[in-house]
Motif scaffolding. Structure first.
Motif, PDB file in Angstrom:
ATOM      1  N   MET A 263     -95.650  -4.696  17.686  1.00 31.78           N
ATOM      2  CA  MET A 263     -95.113  -3.386  17.327  1.00 31.78           C
ATOM      3  C   MET A 263     -94.501  -3.396  15.937  1.00 31.78           C
ATOM      4  SD  MET A 263     -95.361  -1.422  20.184  1.00 31.78           S
ATOM      5  CE  MET A 263     -94.204  -0.172  19.791  1.00 31.78           C
ATOM      6  N   VAL A 264     -94.628  -2.285  15.254  1.00 28.85           N
ATOM      7  CA  VAL A 264     -93.928  -2.043  14.005  1.00 28.85           C
ATOM      8  C   VAL A 264     -92.625  -1.340  14.389  1.00 28.85           C
ATOM      9  CG1 VAL A 264     -93.987  -0.838  11.800  1.00 28.85           C
ATOM     10  CG2 VAL A 264     -96.070  -1.864  12.728  1.00 28.85           C
ATOM     11  N   LEU A 265     -91.521  -1.917  14.002  1.00 30.73           N
ATOM     12  CA  LEU A 265     -90.222  -1.385  14.411  1.00 30.73           C
ATOM     13  C   LEU A 265     -89.802  -0.191  13.561  1.00 30.73           C
ATOM     14  CD1 LEU A 265     -88.432  -4.805  14.783  1.00 30.73           C
ATOM     15  CD2 LEU A 265     -89.494  -3.434  16.555  1.00 30.73           C
ATOM     16  N   PRO A 266     -89.222   0.836  14.186  1.00 33.37           N
ATOM     17  CA  PRO A 266     -88.740   1.974  13.415  1.00 33.37           C
ATOM     18  C   PRO A 266     -87.487   1.600  12.631  1.00 33.37           C
ATOM     19  CG  PRO A 266     -88.203   2.263  15.721  1.00 33.37           C
ATOM     20  CD  PRO A 266     -89.037   1.023  15.624  1.00 33.37           C
TER      21      PRO A 266
ATOM     22  N   LYS B 131     -83.244  -5.757  14.270  1.00 30.34           N
ATOM     23  CA  LYS B 131     -84.030  -4.566  14.585  1.00 30.34           C
ATOM     24  C   LYS B 131     -84.902  -4.809  15.807  1.00 30.34           C
ATOM     25  CE  LYS B 131     -84.370  -2.586   9.973  1.00 30.34           C
ATOM     26  NZ  LYS B 131     -85.296  -2.191   8.912  1.00 30.34           N
ATOM     27  N   LEU B 132     -85.504  -5.987  15.865  1.00 30.34           N
ATOM     28  CA  LEU B 132     -86.337  -6.342  17.012  1.00 30.34           C
ATOM     29  C   LEU B 132     -85.505  -6.340  18.278  1.00 30.34           C
ATOM     30  CD1 LEU B 132     -88.972  -7.341  18.254  1.00 30.34           C
ATOM     31  CD2 LEU B 132     -88.303  -9.652  17.605  1.00 30.34           C
TER      32      LEU B 132
ATOM     33  N   CYS C 270     -99.081  -2.426  29.486  1.00 28.74           N
ATOM     34  CA  CYS C 270     -97.685  -2.340  29.041  1.00 28.74           C
ATOM     35  C   CYS C 270     -97.635  -2.076  27.543  1.00 28.74           C
ATOM     36  CB  CYS C 270     -96.939  -3.624  29.388  1.00 28.74           C
ATOM     37  SG  CYS C 270     -95.270  -3.713  28.675  1.00 28.74           S
ATOM     38  N   CYS C 271     -98.353  -2.862  26.770  1.00 30.47           N
ATOM     39  CA  CYS C 271     -98.342  -2.694  25.311  1.00 30.47           C
ATOM     40  C   CYS C 271     -98.887  -1.332  24.906  1.00 30.47           C
ATOM     41  CB  CYS C 271     -99.117  -3.819  24.639  1.00 30.47           C
ATOM     42  SG  CYS C 271     -98.275  -5.413  24.744  1.00 30.47           S
ATOM     43  N   ALA C 272     -99.914  -0.875  25.586  1.00 30.98           N
ATOM     44  CA  ALA C 272    -100.473   0.449  25.279  1.00 30.98           C
ATOM     45  C   ALA C 272     -99.439   1.538  25.547  1.00 30.98           C
ATOM     46  CB  ALA C 272    -101.740   0.693  26.088  1.00 30.98           C
ATOM     47  N   ALA C 273     -98.730   1.419  26.654  1.00 28.61           N
ATOM     48  CA  ALA C 273     -97.695   2.405  26.988  1.00 28.61           C
ATOM     49  C   ALA C 273     -96.551   2.338  25.985  1.00 28.61           C
ATOM     50  CB  ALA C 273     -97.183   2.158  28.404  1.00 28.61           C
ATOM     51  N   LEU C 274     -96.152   1.145  25.612  1.00 33.31           N
ATOM     52  CA  LEU C 274     -95.059   0.978  24.664  1.00 33.31           C
ATOM     53  C   LEU C 274     -95.432   1.532  23.295  1.00 33.31           C
ATOM     54  CD1 LEU C 274     -92.206  -0.126  24.424  1.00 33.31           C
ATOM     55  CD2 LEU C 274     -93.186  -2.333  23.796  1.00 33.31           C
ATOM     56  N   LYS C 275     -96.680   1.354  22.909  1.00 32.72           N
ATOM     57  CA  LYS C 275     -97.138   1.875  21.614  1.00 32.72           C
ATOM     58  C   LYS C 275     -97.195   3.399  21.608  1.00 32.72           C
ATOM     59  CE  LYS C 275     -99.434  -2.315  20.202  1.00 32.72           C
ATOM     60  NZ  LYS C 275    -100.663  -3.038  19.925  1.00 32.72           N
ATOM     61  N   GLN C 276     -97.296   4.026  22.756  1.00 33.47           N
ATOM     62  CA  GLN C 276     -97.298   5.490  22.851  1.00 33.47           C
ATOM     63  C   GLN C 276     -95.890   6.051  23.002  1.00 33.47           C
ATOM     64  OE1 GLN C 276    -100.083   7.383  22.393  1.00 33.47           O
ATOM     65  NE2 GLN C 276    -100.982   5.396  21.921  1.00 33.47           N
ATOM     66  N   ALA C 277     -94.919   5.191  23.281  1.00 30.67           N
ATOM     67  CA  ALA C 277     -93.539   5.633  23.516  1.00 30.67           C
ATOM     68  C   ALA C 277     -92.890   6.103  22.226  1.00 30.67           C
ATOM     69  CB  ALA C 277     -92.727   4.491  24.115  1.00 30.67           C
TER      70      ALA C 277
ATOM     71  N   CYS D 201     -86.463   7.500  20.237  1.00 26.66           N
ATOM     72  CA  CYS D 201     -85.823   7.997  21.459  1.00 26.66           C
ATOM     73  C   CYS D 201     -85.277   6.829  22.275  1.00 26.66           C
ATOM     74  CB  CYS D 201     -86.832   8.799  22.277  1.00 26.66           C
ATOM     75  SG  CYS D 201     -86.256   9.315  23.906  1.00 26.66           S
ATOM     76  N   LEU D 202     -86.063   5.767  22.381  1.00 28.00           N
ATOM     77  CA  LEU D 202     -85.621   4.597  23.138  1.00 28.00           C
ATOM     78  C   LEU D 202     -84.384   3.966  22.507  1.00 28.00           C
ATOM     79  CD1 LEU D 202     -89.051   2.883  23.883  1.00 28.00           C
ATOM     80  CD2 LEU D 202     -87.681   4.306  25.409  1.00 28.00           C
ATOM     81  N   CYS D 203     -84.232   4.101  21.211  1.00 28.92           N
ATOM     82  CA  CYS D 203     -83.086   3.514  20.507  1.00 28.92           C
ATOM     83  C   CYS D 203     -81.753   4.066  20.992  1.00 28.92           C
ATOM     84  CB  CYS D 203     -83.214   3.726  19.003  1.00 28.92           C
ATOM     85  SG  CYS D 203     -84.527   2.756  18.259  1.00 28.92           S
ATOM     86  N   TYR D 204     -81.741   5.263  21.531  1.00 32.33           N
ATOM     87  CA  TYR D 204     -80.496   5.834  22.026  1.00 32.33           C
ATOM     88  C   TYR D 204     -79.921   5.046  23.202  1.00 32.33           C
ATOM     89  CZ  TYR D 204     -81.303   9.890  19.103  1.00 32.33           C
ATOM     90  OH  TYR D 204     -81.514  10.715  18.038  1.00 32.33           O
ATOM     91  N   TYR D 205     -80.729   4.242  23.835  1.00 34.65           N
ATOM     92  CA  TYR D 205     -80.292   3.481  24.999  1.00 34.65           C
ATOM     93  C   TYR D 205     -79.962   2.026  24.673  1.00 34.65           C
ATOM     94  CZ  TYR D 205     -82.241   7.470  27.437  1.00 34.65           C
ATOM     95  OH  TYR D 205     -82.510   8.731  27.867  1.00 34.65           O
ATOM     96  N   LYS D 206     -79.988   1.643  23.430  1.00 40.36           N
ATOM     97  CA  LYS D 206     -79.911   0.232  23.055  1.00 40.36           C
ATOM     98  C   LYS D 206     -78.600  -0.468  23.378  1.00 40.36           C
ATOM     99  CE  LYS D 206     -78.718   1.025  18.240  1.00 40.36           C
ATOM    100  NZ  LYS D 206     -79.226   0.939  16.886  1.00 40.36           N
TER     101      LYS D 206
END
Length: 107
Positions: A101-104, A4-5, A61-68, A72-77
């Protein structure tokens, strides 16, 4: 948990790469890609770069990632574009953990 990570990290890296390329072409739309701002994308680039990467992501970076929008990002994995865009996939896979981060689950 490790897969997942990796999935989330790879996804983040792909979206950052796509956003960076789009921004370099002068498109404004990249500012809303999965809720990552242009500044957030720029803040994360140094720690996933293939050239002299930073060890730890910046607070910005971490602040931006936590707001992402991570789902949605998973579609690009599964994109194979990362190395071609100057992004180290191994470093990208470490980014969410480095940002606590807590992973979805849906990734």
């Amino acid at each position: 948990m490790e897969w997942k990570l990796r999935s989330v990290a790879l996804t983040v890296a792909v979206v950052l790469a796509v956003a960076a390329c789009t921004m370099e072409m002068g498109a404004v739309a990249a500012q809303s890609l999965c809720k990552m701002s242009q500044e957030g994308v720029e803040a994360c680039k140094p720690c996933i770069s293939t050239v002299k990467p930073a060890e730890q992501p910046s607070d910005a970076c971490c602040a931006a990632l936590k707001q992402a929008d991570l789902p949605c990002l998973c579609y690009y994995k599964n994109s194979n574009l990362l190395p071609y865009l100057g992004i180290d996939p191994k470093r990208a896979m470490q980014l969410p953990a480095k940002c606590s981060m807590v992973l979805p689950q849906q990734c």
